[in-house]
Scaffold this motif. Structure first.
Motif, PDB file in Angstrom:
ATOM      1  N   LYS A 106       0.927  -1.213  -0.184  1.00 15.98           N
ATOM      2  CA  LYS A 106       0.084   0.064  -0.100  1.00 15.98           C
ATOM      3  C   LYS A 106       0.929   1.460   0.137  1.00 15.98           C
ATOM      4  N   LEU A 107       0.371   2.278  -0.686  1.00 14.26           N
ATOM      5  CA  LEU A 107       1.122   3.617  -0.703  1.00 14.26           C
ATOM      6  C   LEU A 107       0.738   4.551   0.195  1.00 14.26           C
ATOM      7  N   ARG A 108       1.611   5.408   1.083  1.00 16.38           N
ATOM      8  CA  ARG A 108       1.055   6.313   1.773  1.00 16.38           C
ATOM      9  C   ARG A 108       1.742   7.692   0.996  1.00 16.38           C
ATOM     10  N   ILE A 109       1.024   8.636   0.710  1.00 14.50           N
ATOM     11  CA  ILE A 109       1.452   9.902   0.160  1.00 14.50           C
ATOM     12  C   ILE A 109       1.597  11.058   1.029  1.00 14.50           C
ATOM     13  N   VAL A 110       2.649  11.726   1.180  1.00 15.75           N
ATOM     14  CA  VAL A 110       2.751  12.857   1.885  1.00 15.75           C
ATOM     15  C   VAL A 110       3.671  13.971   1.369  1.00 15.75           C
ATOM     16  N   ASN A 111       3.204  15.284   1.591  1.00 10.19           N
ATOM     17  CA  ASN A 111       4.042  16.412   1.155  1.00 10.19           C
ATOM     18  C   ASN A 111       4.879  16.933   2.249  1.00 10.19           C
ATOM     19  N   LEU A 112       6.347  17.323   1.995  1.00  6.80           N
ATOM     20  CA  LEU A 112       7.268  17.753   2.677  1.00  6.80           C
ATOM     21  C   LEU A 112       8.061  18.884   2.280  1.00  6.80           C
ATOM     22  N   SER A 113       8.945  19.303   3.130  1.00  3.78           N
ATOM     23  CA  SER A 113       9.787  20.507   2.899  1.00  3.78           C
ATOM     24  C   SER A 113      11.093  19.766   3.052  1.00  3.78           C
ATOM     25  N   ALA A 114      12.105  20.378   2.381  1.00  4.74           N
ATOM     26  CA  ALA A 114      13.617  19.975   2.590  1.00  4.74           C
ATOM     27  C   ALA A 114      13.991  20.012   4.071  1.00  4.74           C
ATOM     28  N   ASN A 115      13.256  20.942   4.970  1.00  5.36           N
ATOM     29  CA  ASN A 115      13.633  21.035   6.318  1.00  5.36           C
ATOM     30  C   ASN A 115      12.971  19.993   6.929  1.00  5.36           C
ATOM     31  N   ASP A 116      12.098  19.382   6.466  1.00 12.30           N
ATOM     32  CA  ASP A 116      11.380  18.331   7.566  1.00 12.30           C
ATOM     33  C   ASP A 116      12.032  17.205   7.685  1.00 12.30           C
ATOM     34  N   SER A 117      11.634  16.365   8.788  1.00 18.38           N
ATOM     35  CA  SER A 117      12.411  15.232   8.987  1.00 18.38           C
ATOM     36  C   SER A 117      11.843  14.290   7.875  1.00 18.38           C
ATOM     37  N   PHE A 118      12.695  13.185   7.423  1.00 17.42           N
ATOM     38  CA  PHE A 118      12.553  12.246   6.438  1.00 17.42           C
ATOM     39  C   PHE A 118      12.310  10.926   7.187  1.00 17.42           C
ATOM     40  N   GLU A 119      11.995  10.921   8.509  1.00 18.89           N
ATOM     41  CA  GLU A 119      11.707   9.809   9.017  1.00 18.89           C
ATOM     42  C   GLU A 119      10.474   9.019   8.638  1.00 18.89           C
ATOM     43  N   TYR A 120      10.461   7.639   8.469  1.00 16.33           N
ATOM     44  CA  TYR A 120       9.496   6.784   7.659  1.00 16.33           C
ATOM     45  C   TYR A 120       9.231   7.107   6.204  1.00 16.33           C
ATOM     46  N   VAL A 121      10.080   7.663   5.481  1.00 12.99           N
ATOM     47  CA  VAL A 121       9.899   8.059   4.068  1.00 12.99           C
ATOM     48  C   VAL A 121      10.849   7.030   3.424  1.00 12.99           C
ATOM     49  N   ASP A 122      10.097   6.223   2.380  1.00 17.08           N
ATOM     50  CA  ASP A 122      10.685   5.371   1.752  1.00 17.08           C
ATOM     51  C   ASP A 122      11.196   5.738   0.270  1.00 17.08           C
ATOM     52  N   ILE A 123      10.195   6.363  -0.277  1.00 16.81           N
ATOM     53  CA  ILE A 123      10.472   7.317  -1.498  1.00 16.81           C
ATOM     54  C   ILE A 123      10.601   8.806  -1.313  1.00 16.81           C
ATOM     55  N   LEU A 124      11.619   9.492  -1.787  1.00 16.12           N
ATOM     56  CA  LEU A 124      11.386  10.879  -1.886  1.00 16.12           C
ATOM     57  C   LEU A 124      11.662  11.548  -3.325  1.00 16.12           C
ATOM     58  N   PHE A 125      10.479  12.272  -3.675  1.00 18.15           N
ATOM     59  CA  PHE A 125      10.481  12.752  -4.792  1.00 18.15           C
ATOM     60  C   PHE A 125      10.640  14.019  -4.897  1.00 18.15           C
ATOM     61  N   VAL A 126      11.600  14.762  -5.397  1.00 14.37           N
ATOM     62  CA  VAL A 126      12.391  16.062  -5.256  1.00 14.37           C
ATOM     63  C   VAL A 126      11.876  17.208  -6.413  1.00 14.37           C
ATOM     64  N   GLY A 127      11.123  18.088  -6.436  1.00 13.53           N
ATOM     65  CA  GLY A 127      10.534  18.750  -7.645  1.00 13.53           C
ATOM     66  C   GLY A 127      11.476  19.740  -7.700  1.00 13.53           C
ATOM     67  N   ALA A 128      11.172  20.378  -8.823  1.00 12.54           N
ATOM     68  CA  ALA A 128      12.123  21.577  -9.204  1.00 12.54           C
ATOM     69  C   ALA A 128      12.013  22.739  -8.514  1.00 12.54           C
ATOM     70  N   GLY A 129      13.407  23.338  -8.509  1.00 12.57           N
ATOM     71  CA  GLY A 129      13.539  24.330  -7.763  1.00 12.57           C
ATOM     72  C   GLY A 129      14.085  24.231  -6.251  1.00 12.57           C
ATOM     73  N   ASN A 130      14.441  22.899  -6.198  1.00 15.01           N
ATOM     74  CA  ASN A 130      15.276  22.503  -5.038  1.00 15.01           C
ATOM     75  C   ASN A 130      16.684  22.417  -4.936  1.00 15.01           C
ATOM     76  N   ARG A 131      17.377  22.783  -6.048  1.00 17.93           N
ATOM     77  CA  ARG A 131      18.883  22.447  -6.194  1.00 17.93           C
ATOM     78  C   ARG A 131      19.601  22.933  -5.087  1.00 17.93           C
ATOM     79  N   ALA A 132      19.131  24.225  -4.596  1.00 21.26           N
ATOM     80  CA  ALA A 132      19.922  24.858  -3.476  1.00 21.26           C
ATOM     81  C   ALA A 132      19.775  23.676  -2.232  1.00 21.26           C
ATOM     82  N   ASN A 133      18.984  22.843  -1.869  1.00 22.84           N
ATOM     83  CA  ASN A 133      18.515  22.054  -0.903  1.00 22.84           C
ATOM     84  C   ASN A 133      19.080  20.646  -1.053  1.00 22.84           C
TER      85      ASN A 133
END
Length: 176
Positions: free
Chosen positions: A84-111
């Motif tokens: 089963k899939l669980r989808i969440v929105n995060l920011s680069a500053n959030d904790s990535f605890e419990y994340v399995d796949i992270l998709f980084v959208g455009a405009g985050n090169r600095a992070n």
């Protein structure tokens, strides 16, 4: 009088063409977002995480990719197969605890540096669509080749992130 009407007609045609252009670009972007969601969901099925159990549900986090998140949420709700899939929105500053796949959208090169540091050794498959994502530390970079959405894989970065990608997935990857 005729030249004025002729010029006015040309301006109207140009204006109508300009008005139609954004909707065409928007439709093309939404189609790319849908294909991106397809690939991300596919990666969920062909990636193995450390200490993965049979009942392992997959959390897919997205940074600055609201349309891709919307497509994935619809797919997750309709998905009948496991995991089963669980989808969440995060920011680069959030904790990535419990994340399995992270998709980084455009405009985050600095992070990117911060993001990659958080993914190392944590069992997080990082995916991005900006040029240079894999070279900078990401695991998978979505690219357009011959008018098709494809992907590059950096196996060294995937190993450092402690994820194992299926040999089938590795065969489908394009090379830089």
């Amino acid at each position: 009088m005729r030249p004025v009407i002729h010029k006015l007609a040309i301006l109207v045609i140009i204006a109508l063409g300009a008005i139609g252009l954004p909707s065409k670009l928007q439709a093309q972007t939404l189609q790319i977002d849908s294909f991106t969601a397809d690939w991300i969901e596919g990666f969920a099925d062909f990636t193995r995480w450390p200490n993965e159990s049979q009942s392992h549900n997959i959390t897919i986090a997205l940074i600055d990719a609201p349309e891709v998140a919307n497509y994935l949420k619809r797919r997750a709700a309709e998905r009948t197969s496991k995991p089963k899939l669980r989808i969440v929105n995060l920011s680069a500053n959030d904790s990535f605890e419990y994340v399995d796949i992270l998709f980084v959208g455009a405009g985050n090169r600095a992070n990117w540096k911060t993001i990659f540091e958080k993914c190392q050794g944590e069992g997080i498959l990082s995916i991005g669509s900006q040029e240079g994502f894999c070279q900078s530390g990401g695991c998978v970079e979505l690219v357009v080749r011959k008018n098709r959405l494809r992907f590059l894989i950096n196996t060294d970065n995937a190993n450092q992130s402690d994820v194992t990608l299926s040999s089938k997935l590795l065969e489908l990857a394009v090379h830089p």
